[in-house]
Write a protein that holds these residues in place. Structure first.
Motif, PDB file in Angstrom:
ATOM      1  N   ARG A  30     -50.289  25.743  31.420  1.00 41.50           N
ATOM      2  CA  ARG A  30     -51.177  26.873  31.711  1.00 41.50           C
ATOM      3  C   ARG A  30     -51.147  27.223  33.197  1.00 41.50           C
ATOM      4  O   ARG A  30     -51.028  28.393  33.571  1.00 41.50           O
ATOM      5  N   ARG A  34     -49.765  30.662  34.803  1.00 48.69           N
ATOM      6  CA  ARG A  34     -50.647  31.463  35.656  1.00 48.69           C
ATOM      7  C   ARG A  34     -49.986  31.748  36.997  1.00 48.69           C
ATOM      8  O   ARG A  34     -50.042  32.870  37.513  1.00 48.69           O
ATOM      9  N   LYS A  38     -48.957  35.401  38.534  1.00 47.18           N
ATOM     10  CA  LYS A  38     -49.403  35.870  39.855  1.00 47.18           C
ATOM     11  C   LYS A  38     -48.223  36.329  40.700  1.00 47.18           C
ATOM     12  O   LYS A  38     -48.309  37.339  41.397  1.00 47.18           O
TER      13      LYS A  38
END
Length: 83
Positions: A30, A34, A38
């Protein structure tokens, strides 16, 4: 009374370790996803809310000025047409 079975105790310890490992792998996946998201979003050219609002205000001002000039031209054309 409950008796301590070494096989069951070892199995429970192994399952607890596996659950902890799976949870860690899930968190790692995760966090990695993420971070990649970004980076992807950072490479795109997005404007800030302040920039968007400033341009929106400029467009509204330009639209009002255009409508005002159109009304003045229409008035002048009507005046010339009536002469």
């Amino acid at each position: 009374m409950q008796s301590e079975n070494p096989f069951v105790a070892d199995f429970v310890k192994m399952m607890n370790s596996a659950a902890g490992t799976l949870a860690g792998v899930g968190r790692e996946a995760r966090d990695g996803a993420r971070e990649r998201f970004k980076e992807l979003m950072g490479d795109m050219d997005f404007v800030s809310r302040e920039e968007f609002d400033a341009v929106k205000e400029l467009a509204a001002t330009a639209r009002a000025e255009t409508e005002n000039l159109k009304a003045r031209i229409d008035a002048l054309e009507a005046k010339l047409g009536n002469s």
